[in-house]
Design a protein around this motif. Structure first.
Motif, PDB file in Angstrom:
ATOM      1  N   ALA A 186      -8.310   1.102  -6.256  1.00  0.00           N
ATOM      2  CA  ALA A 186      -7.277   1.037  -5.228  1.00  0.00           C
ATOM      3  C   ALA A 186      -7.861   0.489  -3.927  1.00  0.00           C
ATOM      4  O   ALA A 186      -7.286  -0.420  -3.310  1.00  0.00           O
ATOM      5  N   ALA A 187      -9.005   0.996  -3.520  1.00  0.00           N
ATOM      6  CA  ALA A 187      -9.637   0.543  -2.271  1.00  0.00           C
ATOM      7  C   ALA A 187     -10.030  -0.935  -2.359  1.00  0.00           C
ATOM      8  O   ALA A 187      -9.828  -1.701  -1.407  1.00  0.00           O
ATOM      9  N   ILE A 188     -10.558  -1.327  -3.515  1.00  0.00           N
ATOM     10  CA  ILE A 188     -10.954  -2.728  -3.715  1.00  0.00           C
ATOM     11  C   ILE A 188      -9.728  -3.642  -3.661  1.00  0.00           C
ATOM     12  O   ILE A 188      -9.739  -4.686  -2.989  1.00  0.00           O
ATOM     13  N   GLU A 189      -8.666  -3.244  -4.341  1.00  0.00           N
ATOM     14  CA  GLU A 189      -7.456  -4.073  -4.411  1.00  0.00           C
ATOM     15  C   GLU A 189      -6.747  -4.148  -3.062  1.00  0.00           C
ATOM     16  O   GLU A 189      -6.281  -5.223  -2.657  1.00  0.00           O
ATOM     17  N   ILE A 190      -6.665  -3.025  -2.357  1.00  0.00           N
ATOM     18  CA  ILE A 190      -6.042  -3.022  -1.027  1.00  0.00           C
ATOM     19  C   ILE A 190      -6.772  -4.013  -0.120  1.00  0.00           C
ATOM     20  O   ILE A 190      -6.145  -4.822   0.566  1.00  0.00           O
ATOM     21  N   ALA A 191      -8.104  -3.975  -0.164  1.00  0.00           N
ATOM     22  CA  ALA A 191      -8.910  -4.836   0.709  1.00  0.00           C
ATOM     23  C   ALA A 191      -8.749  -6.322   0.380  1.00  0.00           C
ATOM     24  O   ALA A 191      -8.988  -7.184   1.228  1.00  0.00           O
ATOM     25  N   GLN A 192      -8.334  -6.644  -0.852  1.00  0.00           N
ATOM     26  CA  GLN A 192      -8.100  -8.052  -1.215  1.00  0.00           C
ATOM     27  C   GLN A 192      -6.864  -8.623  -0.515  1.00  0.00           C
ATOM     28  O   GLN A 192      -6.743  -9.836  -0.373  1.00  0.00           O
ATOM     29  N   PHE A 193      -5.940  -7.771  -0.116  1.00  0.00           N
ATOM     30  CA  PHE A 193      -4.672  -8.280   0.429  1.00  0.00           C
ATOM     31  C   PHE A 193      -4.318  -7.766   1.819  1.00  0.00           C
ATOM     32  O   PHE A 193      -3.450  -8.327   2.477  1.00  0.00           O
ATOM     33  N   PHE A 194      -4.971  -6.700   2.287  1.00  0.00           N
ATOM     34  CA  PHE A 194      -4.612  -6.134   3.589  1.00  0.00           C
ATOM     35  C   PHE A 194      -5.852  -5.842   4.423  1.00  0.00           C
ATOM     36  O   PHE A 194      -6.876  -5.424   3.885  1.00  0.00           O
ATOM     37  N   SER A 195      -5.719  -6.047   5.721  1.00  0.00           N
ATOM     38  CA  SER A 195      -6.727  -5.522   6.624  1.00  0.00           C
ATOM     39  C   SER A 195      -6.212  -4.197   7.169  1.00  0.00           C
ATOM     40  O   SER A 195      -4.996  -3.950   7.169  1.00  0.00           O
ATOM     41  N   GLU A 196      -7.097  -3.365   7.645  1.00  0.00           N
ATOM     42  CA  GLU A 196      -6.729  -2.024   8.119  1.00  0.00           C
ATOM     43  C   GLU A 196      -5.640  -2.125   9.215  1.00  0.00           C
ATOM     44  O   GLU A 196      -4.769  -1.262   9.282  1.00  0.00           O
ATOM     45  N   ALA A 197      -5.654  -3.191   9.987  1.00  0.00           N
ATOM     46  CA  ALA A 197      -4.676  -3.355  11.066  1.00  0.00           C
ATOM     47  C   ALA A 197      -3.248  -3.564  10.567  1.00  0.00           C
ATOM     48  O   ALA A 197      -2.272  -3.373  11.295  1.00  0.00           O
ATOM     49  N   ASP A 198      -3.116  -3.968   9.284  1.00  0.00           N
ATOM     50  CA  ASP A 198      -1.787  -4.196   8.696  1.00  0.00           C
ATOM     51  C   ASP A 198      -1.206  -2.934   8.072  1.00  0.00           C
ATOM     52  O   ASP A 198      -0.099  -2.968   7.531  1.00  0.00           O
ATOM     53  N   ILE A 199      -1.970  -1.844   8.067  1.00  0.00           N
ATOM     54  CA  ILE A 199      -1.564  -0.614   7.382  1.00  0.00           C
ATOM     55  C   ILE A 199      -1.265   0.445   8.430  1.00  0.00           C
ATOM     56  O   ILE A 199      -2.095   0.721   9.292  1.00  0.00           O
ATOM     57  N   ALA A 200      -0.052   1.008   8.359  1.00  0.00           N
ATOM     58  CA  ALA A 200       0.330   2.063   9.308  1.00  0.00           C
ATOM     59  C   ALA A 200       0.788   3.291   8.544  1.00  0.00           C
ATOM     60  O   ALA A 200       1.918   3.356   8.073  1.00  0.00           O
ATOM     61  N   GLY A 201      -0.095   4.244   8.375  1.00  0.00           N
ATOM     62  CA  GLY A 201       0.189   5.429   7.574  1.00  0.00           C
ATOM     63  C   GLY A 201       0.914   6.509   8.364  1.00  0.00           C
ATOM     64  O   GLY A 201       1.196   6.369   9.526  1.00  0.00           O
ATOM     65  N   VAL A 227       0.871  -1.173   0.000  1.00  0.00           N
ATOM     66  CA  VAL A 227       0.000   0.000   0.000  1.00  0.00           C
ATOM     67  C   VAL A 227       0.910   1.226   0.000  1.00  0.00           C
ATOM     68  O   VAL A 227       1.805   1.336   0.837  1.00  0.00           O
ATOM     69  N   LEU A 228       0.679   2.106  -0.963  1.00  0.00           N
ATOM     70  CA  LEU A 228       1.461   3.344  -1.076  1.00  0.00           C
ATOM     71  C   LEU A 228       0.577   4.537  -0.736  1.00  0.00           C
ATOM     72  O   LEU A 228      -0.606   4.551  -1.082  1.00  0.00           O
ATOM     73  N   GLU A 229       1.151   5.513  -0.077  1.00  0.00           N
ATOM     74  CA  GLU A 229       0.399   6.709   0.309  1.00  0.00           C
ATOM     75  C   GLU A 229       1.133   7.961  -0.132  1.00  0.00           C
ATOM     76  O   GLU A 229       2.366   8.008  -0.082  1.00  0.00           O
TER      77      GLU A 229
END
Ligand code: GTP
Ligand code: MG
Length: 138
Positions: free
Chosen positions: A123-138, A74-76
């Motif tokens: 992007a939102a659909i694809e992110i959700a296929q591989f990551f849960s929100e808990a795995d993402i630290a922005g 995930v890129l921000e």
């Protein structure tokens, strides 16, 4: 600020290019806020590329994407979806601009080193296929 989804594809992981590609991403001002190395199953690849299932290269695409590990990310950043498309370069590396990831590293259209989402919605659909929100630290 936006999030986009990226894959460092098998042709690149096989050639040990993860770090070099991440350096191009970071030098472009995008932040890698989640990252995991996985070997995609056939089911995962088919689902991910479902939009292309009627295209003649679909089978080849699924085969290529499951041939070796990939790095999902995930890129921000500001305007991250369009910015990353710019940084990746054209789908066909022969048409990719100087300095882009595909110009620097891609082998051909089927082995073009990276994937990036083509819209904020995807992007939102694809992110959700591989990551849960808990795995993402922005
Ligand atoms: P992605 O970021 O991977 O989605 O690339 P893209 O948006 O630049 O291209 P597109 O969505 O049109 O196609 C998805 C992927 O299918 C491409 O990245 C290519 O790897 C592959 N692909 C597209 N066209 C061809 C083709 O003509 N032959 C083969 N073998 N693969 C293709
Ligand atoms: Mg695409």
């Amino acid at each position: 600020t936006q999030r986009t989804f990226s894959i460092i594809k098998p042709d690149a992981t096989k050639r040990n290019l993860t770090g070099k590609i991440n350096a191009v991403i970071e030098d472009a001002g995008l932040r890698i806020i989640a990252q995991r190395r996985i070997h995609m199953t056939e089911a995962q690849a088919k689902r991910f590329y479902e939009v292309h299932k009627e295209r003649p290269f679909y089978g080849e695409l699924v085969e290529t994407m499951t041939s070796a590990p990939v790095v999902v990310q995930v890129l921000e950043g500001d305007n991250a979806v369009a910015r990353y498309r710019e940084v990746m370069g054209a789908t066909n590396p022969e048409q990719a601009a100087e300095g882009t990831i595909r110009k620097l590293f891609a082998l051909n259209v089927g082995e073009n080193s990276v994937h990036g989402s083509d819209s904020l919605e995807n992007a939102a659909i694809e992110i959700a296929q591989f990551f849960s929100e808990a795995d993402i630290a922005g």
